[in-house]
Design an enzyme around this catalytic site. Structure first.
Site, short mmCIF file in Angstrom:
data_model
loop_
_atom_site.label_atom_id
_atom_site.label_comp_id
_atom_site.label_asym_id
_atom_site.label_seq_id
_atom_site.Cartn_x
_atom_site.Cartn_y
_atom_site.Cartn_z
N TRP A 290 37.37 37.79 46.42
CA TRP A 290 37.52 39.21 46.78
C TRP A 290 36.99 40.11 45.66
CZ3 TRP A 290 37.91 42.31 50.64
CH2 TRP A 290 38.66 43.49 50.62
N LYS B 38 40.57 47.97 36.28
CA LYS B 38 39.67 49.09 36.58
C LYS B 38 40.04 50.25 35.65
CE LYS B 38 40.28 48.08 41.59
NZ LYS B 38 39.55 46.89 41.96
N SER C 89 43.03 43.45 37.28
CA SER C 89 42.87 43.92 38.65
C SER C 89 42.78 45.45 38.72
CB SER C 89 44.02 43.37 39.48
OG SER C 89 43.60 43.18 40.79
N HIS D 205 43.67 34.65 41.63
CA HIS D 205 43.76 36.00 41.07
C HIS D 205 45.06 36.12 40.27
CE1 HIS D 205 42.92 40.28 41.03
NE2 HIS D 205 44.07 40.59 41.60
C1 GCU Z 1 43.67 44.64 46.01
C2 GCU Z 1 42.49 45.56 45.86
C3 GCU Z 1 41.70 45.24 44.58
C4 GCU Z 1 42.64 45.22 43.40
C5 GCU Z 1 43.78 44.27 43.66
C6 GCU Z 1 44.85 44.23 42.58
O1 GCU Z 1 43.25 43.34 46.29
O2 GCU Z 1 41.69 45.44 47.00
O3 GCU Z 1 40.70 46.21 44.39
O4 GCU Z 1 41.95 44.89 42.22
O5 GCU Z 1 44.45 44.66 44.84
O6 GCU Z 1 45.09 45.22 41.90
O7 GCU Z 1 45.52 43.17 42.50
#
Ligand code: GCU
Length: 414
Positions: free
Chosen positions: A342, A255, A251, A392
């Site tokens: 998402w 990144k 997540s 997720h």
């Molecule tokens: C939020 C955010 C995402 C990210 C996620 C996470 O949903 O919008 O961009 O990847 O958190 O880190 O779980």
């Protein structure tokens, strides 16, 4: 959710394939000046550095190097961990010459039976090292942690009850049984994850009088930088084969893992687990999270320049398939989860698939079909992708794929 109230809101975004529209991705094998890239050498000398700079200046901000005076201290070492199967070591990395300044606590598990230096999975965790495994000797973080009422985390402080809270996301026993080590650290050691967190994080600690520049690194940069510092430490650890370190991130930390992986060629494999927007997913594809929403909800993650593209991602000089291509020729794994719309699983797949021509320059095979694979059906060779069923998360299924991928590219660990 880390940001209460946001859990409902993502439902308002586009989840309709027929609404995605058309978009043109910036080319991988042509420079902004129009020059065609036809060889691995041209990629390495011309296109790669140019793209890396575009990502630093427009998306993630610039990373500083390794600080002088950085040093390590072993805090504990247990040669009989996991019922005698592993060595559990805790090491603090100090980023300055003093033992009082900025630091990061590394938790290292190594397989006991190893015949030599072992390959290692490395990555940051969301809630503290003590949440990765229930072993009572793991230090409970004393840093700021996000509120989590369900887990009993209040007042932004971790507690004994949260030991092992995220164990299902790390599968330590499985990693050890397959002959790999695991190195992890709490991402909050580098920067607490809230808009003002930088004031107590390394971005401020490493530079007095920080004035945020348009291409300043954000929290994602700080986490990425910390991943490289963890690798600096692993290079000094004789039981670790530092040439075989696979960097994994989930997540927002996914990144950061991509950003660390493209900046630091020492990472031998890069794994993005559901990194979504600002990670593996194409920004120009209007589906799920958007650049605007990312920057509004998390104003501290990216460089200020990224905000320029909030409402016009088509104007960005880059898109995320180019970030993934910067991993080449190293093995790259991009994973999605079906219920995590998402993150835009299809946008992650298309982005990973698009890197094939760059891998081909190096004689490596990426993903050859442009059709989205079925659920739980990994595809691709040096670039691999799966869309797992479920939500997720990071699961045993995900790790089993990563372990097999590492076996294939590193040669079996044991
Ligand atoms: C939020 C955010 C995402 C990210 C996620 C996470 O949903 O919008 O961009 O990847 O958190 O880190 O779980």
């Amino acid at each position: 959710s880390f940001f209460p109230g946001l859990a409902q809101e993502p439902g308002k975004f586009n989840y309709d394939e027929s609404q995605v529209g058309t978009y043109t991705l910036p080319p991988l094998l042509q420079t902004t000046g129009g020059q065609k890239i036809t060889s691995a050498t041209q990629w390495n000398t011309t296109q790669r550095p140019a793209l890396l700079k575009l990502f630093a200046d427009n998306v993630y901000g610039r990373l500083p190097g390794k600080p002088a005076g950085m040093h390590y201290k072993v805090v504990s070492e247990d040669k009989q961990a996991l019922g005698g199967k592993a060595i559990l070591k805790q090491v603090t990395i100090y980023f300055t010459p003093a033992d009082t300044g900025a630091s990061m606590d590394v938790l290292l598990f190594l397989p006991k039976q190893a015949k030599g230096p072992v390959p290692v999975f490395a990555g940051l965790n969301f809630k503290g090292n003590h949440t990765v495994h229930p072993d009572p000797q793991i230090k409970v973080t004393s840093r700021w942690v996000a509120e989590d009422k369900n887990a009993g985390i209040t007042g932004n402080r971790a507690n004994e009850q949260t030991r092992g809270l995220q164990a299902s996301r790390w599968v330590v026993e499985e990693i050890i049984a397959r002959g790999y080590g695991l190195a992890t650290a709490y991402y909050g050691d580098l920067e607490p994850d809230y808009p003002e967190g930088y004031k107590t994080g390394i971005r401020t600690q490493l530079r007095k009088n920080l004035k945020i520049q348009p291409n300043e690194w954000g929290a994602i940069g700080a986490w990425a930088w910390g991943m490289s510092r963890m690798l600096d430490y692993l290079e000094t650890e004789p039981a670790v084969n530092a040439k075989k370190v696979a960097l994994q991130g989930h997540s927002r930390i996914g990144k950061a893992a991509l950003w660390a992986g493209v900046n630091d060629p020492r990472f031998a494999i890069i794994i993005s687990n559901e990194s979504g927007e600002g990670g593996a997913a194409l920004a120009r594809r209007w589906y799920g999270e958007t650049v605007a929403r990312l920057n509004e909800a998390f104003p501290h993650w990216f460089s200020p320049n990224y905000r320029k593209f909030d409402h016009n991602p088509n104007q960005m000089p880059v898109d995320q398939h180019q970030l993934l291509a910067l991993v080449a020729p190293r093995p790259l794994y991009v994973a999605s989860a079906q219920e995590d719309q998402w993150s835009d699983p299809k946008g992650e797949f298309l982005s990973a698939q698009a890197t094939a021509p760059v891998y081909a320059l190096f004689g490596k095979k990426g993903i050859d079909s442009s059709a989205m694979p079925g659920l739980n059906q990994p595809v691709g060779e040096t670039v691999r992708y799966h869309n797992r069923s479920g939500k997720h998360d990071v699961t045993l299924y995900d790790w089993q794929q990563y372990l097999s991928f590492a076996d294939k590219h590193f040669g079996q660990a044991q």
